[in-house]
Design a protein around this motif. Structure first.
Motif, PDB file in Angstrom:
ATOM      1  N   VAL A 103       1.220  -1.534   0.282  1.00  0.00           N
ATOM      2  CA  VAL A 103      -0.183  -0.076   0.235  1.00  0.00           C
ATOM      3  C   VAL A 103       1.092   1.560  -0.127  1.00  0.00           C
ATOM      4  O   VAL A 103       1.761   1.148   0.835  1.00  0.00           O
ATOM      5  N   ASP A 104       0.341   2.456  -1.001  1.00  0.00           N
ATOM      6  CA  ASP A 104       1.117   3.484  -0.520  1.00  0.00           C
ATOM      7  C   ASP A 104       0.046   4.417   0.136  1.00  0.00           C
ATOM      8  O   ASP A 104      -0.612   4.917  -0.478  1.00  0.00           O
ATOM      9  N   TYR A 105       0.414   4.417   1.099  1.00  0.00           N
ATOM     10  CA  TYR A 105      -0.123   5.584   2.138  1.00  0.00           C
ATOM     11  C   TYR A 105       0.057   6.472   1.907  1.00  0.00           C
ATOM     12  O   TYR A 105      -0.779   7.204   3.002  1.00  0.00           O
ATOM     13  N   ASP A 106       0.817   6.587   1.401  1.00  0.00           N
ATOM     14  CA  ASP A 106       0.655   8.853   0.687  1.00  0.00           C
ATOM     15  C   ASP A 106      -0.653   8.839   0.292  1.00  0.00           C
ATOM     16  O   ASP A 106      -0.933   9.987   0.433  1.00  0.00           O
ATOM     17  N   TYR A 107      -0.869   7.992  -0.217  1.00  0.00           N
ATOM     18  CA  TYR A 107      -2.202   7.543  -1.345  1.00  0.00           C
ATOM     19  C   TYR A 107      -4.176   7.147  -1.201  1.00  0.00           C
ATOM     20  O   TYR A 107      -4.857   7.703  -1.174  1.00  0.00           O
ATOM     21  N   CYS A 108      -3.230   6.327  -0.236  1.00  0.00           N
ATOM     22  CA  CYS A 108      -4.548   5.557   0.477  1.00  0.00           C
ATOM     23  C   CYS A 108      -5.086   6.350   1.387  1.00  0.00           C
ATOM     24  O   CYS A 108      -4.758   6.725   2.055  1.00  0.00           O
ATOM     25  N   LYS A 109      -6.545   6.548   0.907  1.00  0.00           N
ATOM     26  CA  LYS A 109      -6.982   6.972   2.102  1.00  0.00           C
ATOM     27  C   LYS A 109      -8.462   6.088   2.595  1.00  0.00           C
ATOM     28  O   LYS A 109      -9.207   6.832   3.465  1.00  0.00           O
ATOM     29  N   GLY A 110      -7.621   4.692   3.592  1.00  0.00           N
ATOM     30  CA  GLY A 110      -8.313   4.527   3.913  1.00  0.00           C
ATOM     31  C   GLY A 110      -9.810   3.961   3.731  1.00  0.00           C
ATOM     32  O   GLY A 110     -10.511   3.853   4.961  1.00  0.00           O
ATOM     33  N   CYS A 111     -10.617   3.727   2.665  1.00  0.00           N
ATOM     34  CA  CYS A 111     -11.347   3.240   2.451  1.00  0.00           C
ATOM     35  C   CYS A 111     -12.337   2.343   2.053  1.00  0.00           C
ATOM     36  O   CYS A 111     -13.207   1.860   3.040  1.00  0.00           O
ATOM     37  N   GLY A 112     -11.128   1.509   2.678  1.00  0.00           N
ATOM     38  CA  GLY A 112     -11.565  -0.586   2.660  1.00  0.00           C
ATOM     39  C   GLY A 112     -11.845  -1.280   1.418  1.00  0.00           C
ATOM     40  O   GLY A 112     -12.154  -2.667   1.533  1.00  0.00           O
ATOM     41  N   MET A 113     -12.174  -0.906   0.425  1.00  0.00           N
ATOM     42  CA  MET A 113     -12.613  -1.286  -0.997  1.00  0.00           C
ATOM     43  C   MET A 113     -11.219  -3.149  -0.799  1.00  0.00           C
ATOM     44  O   MET A 113     -12.177  -3.593  -0.974  1.00  0.00           O
ATOM     45  N   CYS A 114     -10.419  -2.568  -0.635  1.00  0.00           N
ATOM     46  CA  CYS A 114      -9.206  -3.453  -0.670  1.00  0.00           C
ATOM     47  C   CYS A 114      -9.166  -4.760   0.540  1.00  0.00           C
ATOM     48  O   CYS A 114      -9.959  -5.653  -0.582  1.00  0.00           O
ATOM     49  N   ALA A 115     -10.080  -4.500   1.711  1.00  0.00           N
ATOM     50  CA  ALA A 115     -10.182  -5.613   2.727  1.00  0.00           C
ATOM     51  C   ALA A 115     -11.261  -6.074   1.760  1.00  0.00           C
ATOM     52  O   ALA A 115     -12.026  -6.785   2.291  1.00  0.00           O
ATOM     53  N   GLN A 116     -12.546  -5.307   1.728  1.00  0.00           N
ATOM     54  CA  GLN A 116     -13.619  -5.935   1.633  1.00  0.00           C
ATOM     55  C   GLN A 116     -14.003  -6.899   0.536  1.00  0.00           C
ATOM     56  O   GLN A 116     -14.871  -8.145   0.251  1.00  0.00           O
ATOM     57  N   GLU A 117     -13.135  -6.433  -0.667  1.00  0.00           N
ATOM     58  CA  GLU A 117     -13.391  -7.266  -1.846  1.00  0.00           C
ATOM     59  C   GLU A 117     -12.079  -8.265  -1.902  1.00  0.00           C
ATOM     60  O   GLU A 117     -11.832  -9.168  -2.789  1.00  0.00           O
ATOM     61  N   CYS A 118     -11.023  -8.263  -1.058  1.00  0.00           N
ATOM     62  CA  CYS A 118      -9.750  -9.054  -1.116  1.00  0.00           C
ATOM     63  C   CYS A 118     -10.791 -10.432  -0.035  1.00  0.00           C
ATOM     64  O   CYS A 118     -10.911 -10.831   0.349  1.00  0.00           O
ATOM     65  N   PRO A 119     -10.094 -12.236  -1.837  1.00  0.00           N
ATOM     66  CA  PRO A 119     -11.354 -12.770  -1.404  1.00  0.00           C
ATOM     67  C   PRO A 119     -10.442 -14.012  -1.026  1.00  0.00           C
ATOM     68  O   PRO A 119     -11.443 -14.880  -0.413  1.00  0.00           O
ATOM     69  N   VAL A 120      -9.316 -13.420   0.016  1.00  0.00           N
ATOM     70  CA  VAL A 120      -8.903 -14.558   0.770  1.00  0.00           C
ATOM     71  C   VAL A 120      -8.490 -13.637   1.973  1.00  0.00           C
ATOM     72  O   VAL A 120      -8.073 -14.585   3.485  1.00  0.00           O
ATOM     73  N   LYS A 121      -9.079 -11.910   2.663  1.00  0.00           N
ATOM     74  CA  LYS A 121      -9.144 -11.895   3.591  1.00  0.00           C
ATOM     75  C   LYS A 121      -7.859 -11.753   4.215  1.00  0.00           C
ATOM     76  O   LYS A 121      -7.269 -11.765   4.818  1.00  0.00           O
ATOM     77  N   ALA A 122      -6.750 -11.028   3.073  1.00  0.00           N
ATOM     78  CA  ALA A 122      -5.456 -11.084   3.852  1.00  0.00           C
ATOM     79  C   ALA A 122      -5.182  -9.971   3.696  1.00  0.00           C
ATOM     80  O   ALA A 122      -4.461  -8.770   4.094  1.00  0.00           O
ATOM     81  N   ILE A 123      -6.442  -8.774   3.713  1.00  0.00           N
ATOM     82  CA  ILE A 123      -6.127  -7.160   4.191  1.00  0.00           C
ATOM     83  C   ILE A 123      -6.626  -7.220   5.857  1.00  0.00           C
ATOM     84  O   ILE A 123      -8.182  -7.206   5.706  1.00  0.00           O
ATOM     85  N   ASP A 124      -6.328  -6.670   6.521  1.00  0.00           N
ATOM     86  CA  ASP A 124      -6.687  -6.189   7.766  1.00  0.00           C
ATOM     87  C   ASP A 124      -6.699  -4.676   7.678  1.00  0.00           C
ATOM     88  O   ASP A 124      -6.065  -3.459   7.584  1.00  0.00           O
ATOM     89  N   MET A 125      -7.973  -4.109   8.222  1.00  0.00           N
ATOM     90  CA  MET A 125      -7.438  -2.336   8.138  1.00  0.00           C
ATOM     91  C   MET A 125      -7.806  -2.093   9.816  1.00  0.00           C
ATOM     92  O   MET A 125      -8.675  -2.843  11.046  1.00  0.00           O
ATOM     93  N   VAL A 126      -6.298  -1.468  10.113  1.00  0.00           N
ATOM     94  CA  VAL A 126      -6.255  -1.571  11.554  1.00  0.00           C
ATOM     95  C   VAL A 126      -6.027  -0.112  11.766  1.00  0.00           C
ATOM     96  O   VAL A 126      -5.496   1.149  11.156  1.00  0.00           O
ATOM     97  N   PRO A 127      -6.399   0.678  12.819  1.00  0.00           N
ATOM     98  CA  PRO A 127      -6.237   1.811  13.569  1.00  0.00           C
ATOM     99  C   PRO A 127      -5.219   2.674  12.388  1.00  0.00           C
ATOM    100  O   PRO A 127      -3.987   2.021  13.376  1.00  0.00           O
TER     101      PRO A 127
END
Ligand code: SF4
Ligand code: SF4
Lengths: 397, 107
Positions: B79-103
């Motif tokens: 993830v390029d955190y300079d531009y990621c705005k934290g919408c969570g779409m990636c985590a939602q769509e990842c078919p194997v739940k490899a993405i965690d949204m953390v504070p």
């Protein structure tokens, strides 16, 4: 160098024509305009100048005033000296672009032949159009003769294009009463006009070699400061305007100041008026004095920014100030917009006069000399009594 | 925030941008409250997060990775955190739940 001012013979011009002549003599590059009563003859005359080859300018025929000011603004940002003229509904229709023009600091000059607003439809004069536009960040002049209109358009470009100012300017005069009335006007030659007001185009003008972005979205962290820049740019205007007017006087032999106090020596009451009302009041005041009414006239010329220092200086020793408004600010504490503003100034500067608000001449209701005398009497009486409510002069019961 | 923003005297008039291309300096990802973290072991390199991210903030990197199960991947997603705005779409769509949204930790 000429040692002496050469006075020229005047020619008969209406204020609208005087304005058109000024734009021509300033060699404007772009005119974008829509005809609207009672401004129409300004742009008709200018299109004639362009068609006859007397003025080498692009004349853009647009389908509305919104487009007229948009095109004028774009031309100005591209580095052209741009001009437009409007009135009434047209000025209202421009309202959105008024703010864009001042926000982008475009040195546009626009004449306004002031006229009532609908509804009901009235093509006649009052000043509701301009007073509705006063908070749009433009410098505003009111002029009271055709000659002053010609001279002020020239001064306005000098002011607008000044690097410390860079703000658009409106020059207002009364529809019909002035726009269509012919007066003797001295017209200067283009060379001396351009020498006085040489073209100084917009500093960030659109230029492929020096790319800039004009009009981007600005987030909350920056917007306020940019608006404050406009506040500061306005602050320096009265002094600048006075300086330009003084220099204009030296060059052409005519000057006006930024606020005029007429027959003020020994006056105990003052009437604040602008444009044609100020002119008529001037002709009536000698009669008023003969009747024992020691009333002076404070004529507004530069209105935005308001010349506070001058106002305080002229009014600090009078007992009564009467403000004639030709517009209505519905439901305001004083329902004359200018009176309302002066009420604020009176408090701010702790001025002791009794303030009277008179609304008159709405929709060009006839105002005769006797009416002006009656208003002068009101101003005189207001030394010893207060009129808390706005007086709607001449309205029928 | 300790960043000193320019005062009114230092800014160009009218909000005009006088130095072209300075949008590169504008990092749009500074206001997220949740940030995606990719578990490189769980990720199956399907590219869906890269595809769905509305900010183009998922980077496809030529970075090999060997999982604990000894599976070898030639590329990684990060993830390029300079531009990621934290919408969570990636985590939602990842078919194997490899993405965690953390504070996001605000320092
Ligand atoms: S959280 Fe949203 S913006 Fe950030 S990487 Fe995932 S999809 Fe892109
Ligand atoms: S969507 Fe999930 S599995 Fe697919 S590439 Fe992105 S992180 Fe890996």
């Amino acid at each position: 160098m000429q040692a002496q001012v050469q006075y020229k013979r005047p020619i008969p011009l209406s204020t609208n024509y005087a304005v058109a002549h000024a734009a021509k003599d300033l060699d404007v590059d772009v005119i974008a305009a829509y005809p609207i009563t009672p401004q129409t003859t300004v742009v008709e005359k200018l299109s004639e100048f362009v068609a006859n080859g007397e003025l080498d300018a692009e004349f853009i025929h647009v389908e509305s005033e919104h487009s007229a000011l948009s095109a004028t603004l774009a031309a100005s940002l591209a580095g052209a000296r741009a001009f437009t003229a409007t009135a009434s509904q047209g000025l209202a229709f421009m309202h959105e672009m008024l703010h864009v023009a001042s926000g982008l600091r475009a040195p546009i000059v626009m004449s306004v032949a002031m006229r009532a607003l609908s509804a009901p439809i009235s093509i006649w004069n009052d000043q509701t159009d301009l007073f509705n536009a006063r908070d749009a960040g433009w410098i505003i002049y009111f002029v009271h003769t055709a000659q002053e209109a010609y001279d002020t358009i020239i001064q306005a470009y000098r002011l607008a294009e000044d690097r410390d100012v860079l703000l658009p300017v409106m020059v207002g005069y009364d529809g019909y009463v002035m726009s269509h009335t012919t007066e003797p006007v001295v017209v200067e030659d283009r060379e001396s006009v351009l020498k006085f007001a040489p073209k100084r185009p917009y500093p960030y003008r659109l230029d492929p070699d020096h790319p800039v972005t004009i009009g981007p979205i600005v987030p909350p962290e920056y917007y306020y400061e940019i608006k404050y820049q406009q506040v500061k740019a306005m602050e320096g205007v009265p002094e600048k305007a006075e300086e330009i007017d003084r220099e204009f006087g030296k060059t052409f032999g005519r000057s006006y100041g930024i606020m005029e106090c007429y027959m003020c020596d020994g006056a105990e009451a003052l009437i604040v008026a602008n444009a044609s009302y100020a002119a008529t009041m001037k002709s009536v005041l000698p009669d008023a004095w003969k009747q024992g009414l020691k009333v002076g006239l404070l004529r507004l010329r530069l209105y935005r920014p308001f010349p506070v220092k001058h106002f305080v200086n002229y009014t600090s020793n009078v007992k009564s100030v009467l403000v004639i408004d030709r517009a209505i600010s519905y439901g305001a504490p004083y329902q004359g917009p200018l009176a309302n503003e002066i009420a604020g100034l009176k408090v701010r500067e702790d001025l002791g006069f009794n303030l009277t608000s008179v609304v008159a001449g709405i929709g060009q209701r006839a105002m005769e000399n006797e009416d002006f005398l009656a208003i002068a009497r009101l101003a005189w009486e207001a030394r010893t009594r207060k009129y808390p409510e706005t007086i709607f002069y001449g309205v029928r019961e | 925030m300790s960043v000193r923003l320019p005062g009114w005297k230092e800014m160009a008039i009218g909000g005009i941008i006088v130095n072209p291309g300075n949008s590169l300096e504008y990092k749009t990802g500074d206001w997220k409250v949740l940030m995606p973290v990719i578990d490189q072991d769980k990720c199956i390199r399907c590219r869906i997060c890269w595809y769905v991210c509305p900010d183009n903030a998922i980077k496809e990197l030529d970075k090999p990775h060997t999982t604990k199960a000894k599976r070898v991947y030639k590329i990684s997603y990060d993830v390029d955190y300079d531009y990621c705005k934290g919408c969570g779409m990636c985590a939602q769509e990842c078919p194997v739940k490899a993405i965690d949204m953390v504070p996001v930790e605000v320092s």
